[in-house]
Design an enzyme around this catalytic site. Structure first.
Site, short mmCIF file in Angstrom:
data_model
loop_
_atom_site.label_atom_id
_atom_site.label_comp_id
_atom_site.label_asym_id
_atom_site.label_seq_id
_atom_site.Cartn_x
_atom_site.Cartn_y
_atom_site.Cartn_z
N ASP A 1 -3.43 3.21 -66.74
CA ASP A 1 -3.59 2.02 -65.90
C ASP A 1 -3.29 0.72 -66.65
OD1 ASP A 1 -4.46 3.25 -63.38
OD2 ASP A 1 -6.21 3.89 -64.52
N GLY B 1 1.87 12.85 -68.19
CA GLY B 1 0.60 13.20 -68.83
C GLY B 1 -0.23 14.07 -67.91
N HIS C 1 -4.17 5.79 -58.31
CA HIS C 1 -5.42 5.04 -58.45
C HIS C 1 -5.08 3.60 -58.05
CE1 HIS C 1 -9.17 3.50 -59.88
NE2 HIS C 1 -8.78 3.15 -61.10
N GLU D 1 -30.39 23.34 -74.14
CA GLU D 1 -31.23 22.91 -73.02
C GLU D 1 -30.66 21.70 -72.27
OE1 GLU D 1 -33.34 24.79 -71.88
OE2 GLU D 1 -33.83 26.09 -73.57
N GLN E 1 0.52 -0.10 -66.87
CA GLN E 1 1.36 -0.11 -65.67
C GLN E 1 1.98 -1.46 -65.36
OE1 GLN E 1 -0.62 1.75 -62.36
NE2 GLN E 1 -1.04 3.64 -63.50
#
Ligand code: NAP
Ligand code: MG
Ligand code: MG
Length: 338
Positions: free
Chosen positions: A83, A26, A108, A227, A86
């Site tokens: 995550d 990915g 990570h 803005e 896993q």
């Protein structure tokens, strides 16, 4: 401490000739796989049967195998699937096939730090976490640079885990800009805090509240979008290049004066207190537990509801219309692509 801000600091010999299995193809997976391959390593991609990513990886000349077989063939197994997936993939497919003396790697620290994955004692466990989205990890590498990485060693079974992590970082381009050593705990907690309080959560909430304030006061939503949303990138680009000082040099004195007197009123003590609470819930595992439970017990029910509500916000509708008129966004500025 900054290490490896030059490729010469890296002992490439520790990784040379090794086979790296990249599990998942990915955002991060495609970047690691292609960068490492072009750095001269043997790369195999691990995917499940029926994965949409398989054809994409194969079209780039990469060898794709089922996760278990990719693991069995590898000296380094880098886990780059979401995550929340896993732990199961590790337990069912990686653990039974992991070679003794191999290295298990992450981008990570979540699953190691929150003990969702508990590797055996005979493997190295390290992290190389690019501090940027995967598509920039790839694009920057192709351009000759690199996104900076943080790296950490959780377990050093071979005595070479530290060198191996740095060599891996070099392979994906990280040492071209600099790598900072960290721990799994520090990376996990600060990464989660940054994305929740500032980068993703904080910024989106700031933009949305600014937009809603103007629209509720009767101003045109299109003007409010320019803005409070569109100009964000222009301001952030200046800060990214030269700090807040460069941005403040570029804006008018009126804007700079307003920045100093009003910014600290908008994001003030209540937000600071909320940030401290967010950090506490990251540190004590409350957030991780909520995230994993929503996935496992509720099948992402809350996650999908929040995603839908946010996607239906007026700011997205207005933004989509306005961005359609900005022709330069169509060609060349797609940050979700390499
Ligand atoms: P991602 O893009 O969501 O990963 C998706 C990939 O995993 C797809 O190729 C998918 O295949 C595959 N996959 C899903 N389930 C699988 C399974 N059971 N077995 C094998 N492959 C499977 O993931 P990501 O965002 O790159 O994140 C990967 C890791 O990098 C995470 O630990 C994340 O925290 C970390 N990280 C990410 C970023 C980022 O830029 N996104 C930045 C820093 C660190 P299909 O599409 O075919 O289903
Ligand atoms: Mg991050
Ligand atoms: Mg993150």
């Amino acid at each position: 401490e900054i290490t490896g801000d030059d490729d010469k600091d890296v002992n490439w010999e520790v990784i040379k000739g090794k086979t790296v299995a990249i599990i998942g193809y990915g955002s991060q997976g495609h970047a690691h796989a292609l960068n490492l391959k072009e750095s001269g390593l043997d790369v195999v991609v691990g995917l499940y049967n029926g994965s949409k990513s398989k054809a994409v990886a194969e079209s780039k000349g990469l060898k794709v195998l089922p996760v278990g077989e990719a693991t069995a063939a590898a000296d380094i197994v880098m886990i780059l699937i979401p995550d929340e997936k896993q732990a199961d993939v590790y337990k069912n497919e990686i653990a039974p096939n992991l070679k003794s003396g191999a290295a298990l790697a992450f981008a990570h620290g979540f699953n190691i730090h929150f003990q969702q994955i508990q590797p055996p004692a005979d493997v190295d466990v390290f992290m190389v976490a690019p501090k940027g989205p995967g598509h920039l990890v790839r694009r920057t590498f192709v351009q000759g640079g690199g996104v900076p990485d943080v790296f950490a060693v959780h377990q050093d079974a071979t005595g070479h885990a530290f060198e191996l992590a740095l060599a891996y970082a070099r392979g994906i381009g990280g040492t071209r800009s600099g790598c900072i050593q960290t721990t799994f705990k520090e990376e996990t907690e600060t990464d989660l805090f940054g994305e929740q309080a500032v980068l993703c959560g904080g910024v989106c909430s700031l933009i949305k509240n600014g937009f809603e304030t103007l629209v509720a006061a009767g101003y045109q939503p299109e003007i409010a979008y320019f803005e409070c949303f569109h100009e964000m990138k222009l301001i952030v680009d200046l800060m990214y290049e030269g700090g807040m000082a460069k941005m403040r040099k570029s804006i008018s004195n009126t804007a700079e004066y307003g920045d100093y007197v009003s910014g600290p009123r908008v994001v003030a003590e209540p937000s600071r207190k909320a940030m401290e609470q967010v950090l506490k819930e990251i540190q004590d595992g409350t957030f991780a537990n909520k995230f994993l439970t929503d996935n496992r017990a509720a099948g992402w029910a809350n996650f999908y509801a929040m995603r839908r509500i946010n996607a239906e916000h007026q700011i997205e509708e207005v933004g989509s219309k306005l961005r359609g008129m900005m022709s330069w966004l169509k060609d060349g500025a797609d940050l979700s692509k390499d």
